[in-house]
Design a protein around this motif. Structure first.
Motif, PDB file in Angstrom:
ATOM      1  N   GLN A  58      -9.488 -63.066  34.405  1.00 47.02           N
ATOM      2  CA  GLN A  58     -10.630 -63.267  34.657  1.00 47.02           C
ATOM      3  C   GLN A  58     -10.954 -63.919  36.672  1.00 47.02           C
ATOM      4  N   ARG A  59     -11.588 -63.692  37.579  1.00 43.57           N
ATOM      5  CA  ARG A  59     -12.065 -64.523  37.963  1.00 43.57           C
ATOM      6  C   ARG A  59     -13.510 -64.379  38.313  1.00 43.57           C
ATOM      7  N   VAL A  60     -13.662 -65.911  37.873  1.00 47.15           N
ATOM      8  CA  VAL A  60     -15.301 -66.002  38.489  1.00 47.15           C
ATOM      9  C   VAL A  60     -16.089 -66.706  39.785  1.00 47.15           C
ATOM     10  N   ARG A  61     -17.079 -65.623  40.189  1.00 45.51           N
ATOM     11  CA  ARG A  61     -17.775 -65.943  41.109  1.00 45.51           C
ATOM     12  C   ARG A  61     -19.335 -66.784  40.991  1.00 45.51           C
ATOM     13  N   ASP A  62     -19.717 -66.936  41.810  1.00 43.51           N
ATOM     14  CA  ASP A  62     -21.596 -67.369  41.858  1.00 43.51           C
ATOM     15  C   ASP A  62     -21.539 -68.066  40.634  1.00 43.51           C
ATOM     16  N   LEU A  63     -21.407 -68.611  40.013  1.00 41.74           N
ATOM     17  CA  LEU A  63     -21.677 -69.445  38.829  1.00 41.74           C
ATOM     18  C   LEU A  63     -22.131 -70.142  39.026  1.00 41.74           C
ATOM     19  N   ARG A  64     -23.464 -70.254  37.981  1.00 42.96           N
ATOM     20  CA  ARG A  64     -24.800 -70.786  37.930  1.00 42.96           C
ATOM     21  C   ARG A  64     -24.828 -71.253  36.995  1.00 42.96           C
ATOM     22  N   ALA A  65     -25.609 -72.900  36.480  1.00 43.25           N
ATOM     23  CA  ALA A  65     -25.562 -73.207  35.357  1.00 43.25           C
ATOM     24  C   ALA A  65     -26.260 -74.889  36.161  1.00 43.25           C
ATOM     25  N   PRO A  66     -26.870 -74.930  34.194  1.00 39.38           N
ATOM     26  CA  PRO A  66     -27.437 -76.504  35.128  1.00 39.38           C
ATOM     27  C   PRO A  66     -26.523 -77.748  35.263  1.00 39.38           C
ATOM     28  N   GLU A  67     -27.860 -78.847  36.145  1.00 41.36           N
ATOM     29  CA  GLU A  67     -26.351 -79.781  36.746  1.00 41.36           C
ATOM     30  C   GLU A  67     -26.423 -80.811  34.983  1.00 41.36           C
ATOM     31  N   GLY A  68     -25.225 -81.592  35.154  1.00 45.36           N
ATOM     32  CA  GLY A  68     -24.823 -81.941  34.405  1.00 45.36           C
ATOM     33  C   GLY A  68     -23.829 -82.794  34.562  1.00 45.36           C
ATOM     34  N   ALA A  69     -23.091 -83.433  33.351  1.00 44.18           N
ATOM     35  CA  ALA A  69     -21.348 -84.155  33.466  1.00 44.18           C
ATOM     36  C   ALA A  69     -20.798 -82.849  34.032  1.00 44.18           C
ATOM     37  N   HIS A  70     -20.021 -82.798  34.342  1.00 43.35           N
ATOM     38  CA  HIS A  70     -18.594 -81.834  34.662  1.00 43.35           C
ATOM     39  C   HIS A  70     -17.413 -82.263  33.661  1.00 43.35           C
ATOM     40  N   ILE A  71     -16.604 -81.330  32.923  1.00 41.57           N
ATOM     41  CA  ILE A  71     -15.525 -81.866  33.120  1.00 41.57           C
ATOM     42  C   ILE A  71     -14.536 -80.308  32.266  1.00 41.57           C
ATOM     43  N   GLU A  72     -13.143 -81.043  33.275  1.00 38.59           N
ATOM     44  CA  GLU A  72     -12.135 -79.378  32.997  1.00 38.59           C
ATOM     45  C   GLU A  72     -11.405 -80.004  32.356  1.00 38.59           C
ATOM     46  N   ASP A  73     -10.442 -79.863  31.667  1.00 35.82           N
ATOM     47  CA  ASP A  73      -9.536 -79.941  30.577  1.00 35.82           C
ATOM     48  C   ASP A  73      -8.788 -79.536  30.423  1.00 35.82           C
ATOM     49  N   MET A  74      -7.783 -79.377  29.387  1.00 37.23           N
ATOM     50  CA  MET A  74      -6.250 -78.431  28.705  1.00 37.23           C
ATOM     51  C   MET A  74      -7.712 -77.230  28.094  1.00 37.23           C
ATOM     52  N   HIS A  75      -9.337 -77.912  27.873  1.00 37.06           N
ATOM     53  CA  HIS A  75      -9.684 -77.452  26.962  1.00 37.06           C
ATOM     54  C   HIS A  75     -10.730 -75.741  27.661  1.00 37.06           C
ATOM     55  N   GLY A  76     -11.257 -75.876  28.887  1.00 36.24           N
ATOM     56  CA  GLY A  76     -11.276 -75.070  29.679  1.00 36.24           C
ATOM     57  C   GLY A  76     -12.048 -76.069  30.839  1.00 36.24           C
ATOM     58  N   HIS A  77     -13.449 -75.480  31.028  1.00 33.61           N
ATOM     59  CA  HIS A  77     -14.719 -76.256  31.913  1.00 33.61           C
ATOM     60  C   HIS A  77     -15.776 -76.282  30.818  1.00 33.61           C
ATOM     61  N   ARG A  78     -16.274 -77.400  31.338  1.00 35.08           N
ATOM     62  CA  ARG A  78     -17.514 -77.335  30.300  1.00 35.08           C
ATOM     63  C   ARG A  78     -18.894 -78.281  31.137  1.00 35.08           C
ATOM     64  N   ARG A  79     -20.092 -77.987  30.674  1.00 34.23           N
ATOM     65  CA  ARG A  79     -20.991 -78.988  31.453  1.00 34.23           C
ATOM     66  C   ARG A  79     -21.510 -79.683  30.719  1.00 34.23           C
ATOM     67  N   LEU A  80     -22.467 -81.068  29.849  1.00 37.21           N
ATOM     68  CA  LEU A  80     -22.848 -81.572  29.320  1.00 37.21           C
ATOM     69  C   LEU A  80     -24.656 -81.829  30.159  1.00 37.21           C
ATOM     70  N   VAL A  81     -25.342 -80.794  29.321  1.00 38.43           N
ATOM     71  CA  VAL A  81     -26.659 -81.033  30.373  1.00 38.43           C
ATOM     72  C   VAL A  81     -27.815 -81.671  28.905  1.00 38.43           C
ATOM     73  N   ARG A  82     -29.127 -81.933  29.600  1.00 38.33           N
ATOM     74  CA  ARG A  82     -29.791 -82.118  28.968  1.00 38.33           C
ATOM     75  C   ARG A  82     -30.770 -81.627  29.014  1.00 38.33           C
ATOM     76  N   LEU A  83     -31.486 -81.005  28.042  1.00 39.33           N
ATOM     77  CA  LEU A  83     -32.510 -80.061  27.972  1.00 39.33           C
ATOM     78  C   LEU A  83     -34.318 -81.097  27.422  1.00 39.33           C
ATOM     79  N   ARG A  84     -34.956 -80.562  27.977  1.00 37.57           N
ATOM     80  CA  ARG A  84     -36.352 -81.107  27.729  1.00 37.57           C
ATOM     81  C   ARG A  84     -37.097 -80.675  26.633  1.00 37.57           C
ATOM     82  N   HIS A  85     -38.049 -80.826  25.206  1.00 40.37           N
ATOM     83  CA  HIS A  85     -38.466 -79.721  24.785  1.00 40.37           C
ATOM     84  C   HIS A  85     -39.056 -79.208  24.647  1.00 40.37           C
ATOM     85  N   GLY A  86     -38.529 -78.021  24.310  1.00 40.13           N
ATOM     86  CA  GLY A  86     -38.830 -76.304  24.910  1.00 40.13           C
ATOM     87  C   GLY A  86     -38.153 -75.661  26.015  1.00 40.13           C
TER      88      GLY A  86
END
Length: 421
Positions: free
Chosen positions: A38-66
């Protein structure tokens, strides 16, 4: 001519507030990334701590209530054919070592050894283990517990359990392997799905042991062949990969289980009883999430159940496929399967069309013809669905096992008779 590539704009919206009353939530988002399939372009996700490793790509974000969170990207996937490999690093320790839900027990080790007896070469062994997994399980969604040993012992599991059993069999004979978590994103069939990847000595090749068993039904829907071989070392172009492996590290402080999370506990082999979305269990001393297919929130304050919150929970996550390069499968009978897959939508359309016809009589003949076409397609789809129901039957699985045993016994007797003669 089958589609070699598929393109779409994919968006996932996640709203955890039917489950949580926290003033704010930490949410771990799985993000698709390039991997040779797969090729991924124009990825949009909330800002947060970004992690890249053997598991793939992840981002830890914080949501306010609601607040809800949305991930979107332009995705292009391609059909993988025999000999194609994913553009990923060679096996690491996690691809060879035991993990939660993929550890082989004595019964799985015995099955693995028996399945590859007399077979040489990693590719042939991978194919044999995929068939062994398909022969050992029937499809049934596990609401209480997950794990390769457990699923093999009881003889059933969902797509994730097929992947766990296959990975456990590979590890039992020393072949690096890992489960893969993602989505099927064909416009006519959208669902979370899990499969596996195994190292054949030259690269990573995909294996879908669930579809090795059920490919006669799902193959035409995803524009692959019906045979089991179409799902070993090959991959249709309608999937998006989000993460790999189990026990995915939680990048924040461990979350202990809150008080009342009744109905949300799932026993995971190697991790124990886990309150899904409400705790981060420990694996080898560190907090983890069991697997990451959809966003995982750390809910410390569960929401009290109300009718309104129950409705919100039904829409906790929503996947949308926009601007697809294909909208319907090419095979006419597969279109009948699509109609059978969406009975409520079809019945609603029929009712609305009938109401329109009664209000506008000139449209009645056209509407009536459309209704009969839908009834015919739905009937054909239901008849074709019987093949899938047969494969998911416990009786059919036992019958298959008995027939294989009798065939093996007959062959052994014949060989003995030939030898003595």
């Amino acid at each position: 001519m089958r589609a070699e590539n598929f393109r779409c704009d994919l968006s996932i919206r996640f709203d955890p507030w039917g489950f949580a009353d926290d003033p704010a939530l930490e949410v771990l988002l799985p993000l698709p990334c390039d991997d040779g399939y797969q090729r991924v372009r124009d990825l949009r996700a909330p800002e947060g701590a970004h992690i890249e490793d053997m598991h793939g790509h992840r981002r830890l974000v914080r949501l306010r209530h609601g607040e809800a969170v949305e991930i979107s990207a332009r995705i292009e996937t391609r059909r993988l054919r025999p000999g194609d490999h994913l553009d990923l690093p060679p096996p690491g320790p996690a691809d060879r070592s035991l993990g939660p839900m993929t550890a082989p027990d004595a019964a799985l080790r015995a099955l693995a050894e028996d399945s590859v007896s007399g077979i040489e070469g990693a590719k042939a062994c991978i194919a044999a283990l995929a068939h062994a997994t398909a022969d050992a399980l029937r499809y049934r969604y596990p609401k209480d517990a997950r794990g390769a040993a457990l699923s093999y012992a009881r003889g059933w599991g969902d797509c994730g359990e097929y992947a766990f059993v296959f990975v456990a069999l590979c590890h039992a004979i020393g072949i690096p392997a890992r489960p893969v978590f993602g989505l099927i994103t064909a416009p006519w069939m959208q669902t979370p799905h899990a499969w596996a990847e195994a190292w054949d000595g030259a690269g990573w090749c995909p294996v879908d042991p669930n579809f090795v068993r059920e490919g006669a039904y799902f193959g035409p829907l995803l524009e692959t062949a019906r045979g089991a071989a179409a799902h070993v070392g090959r991959l249709d172009p309608y999937r998006v990969v989000f993460s790999r492996h189990t026990a995915i590290p939680w990048p924040s402080g461990a979350v202990a289980r809150p008080g009342d999370v009744s109905g949300l506990t799932l026993t995971c082999e190697g991790l124990g009883a886990v309150a899904i979305w409400h705790e981060t269990p420990r694996w080898q001393g560190a907090p983890v999430v069991p697997f990451l297919q959809l966003p995982w929130p750390a809910i410390r304050r569960p929401a009290r159940a109300t009718p309104l919150r129950w409705l919100r929970r039904q829409r906790a996550w929503r996947v949308r496929v926009k601007a697809p390069s294909r909208r319907l499968p090419r095979r006419p009978l597969a279109c009948a399967d699509v109609v059978a897959l969406h009975p409520i939508k079809g019945a609603t359309a029929v009712l609305l069309a009938s109401g329109l016809a009664s209000g506008v009589p000139v449209l009645a003949p056209m509407v009536e013809a459309g209704v009969w076409i839908w009834v015919a397609a739905f009937s054909v789809g239901l008849l074709r669905n019987l093949r899938l129901m047969r494969l998911r039957s416990a009786l059919w699985l036992k019958t298959e096992a008995a027939l294989r045993k009798r065939t093996a016994t007959a062959l052994a007797r014949w060989n003995v008779a030939e030898g003595s003669g």
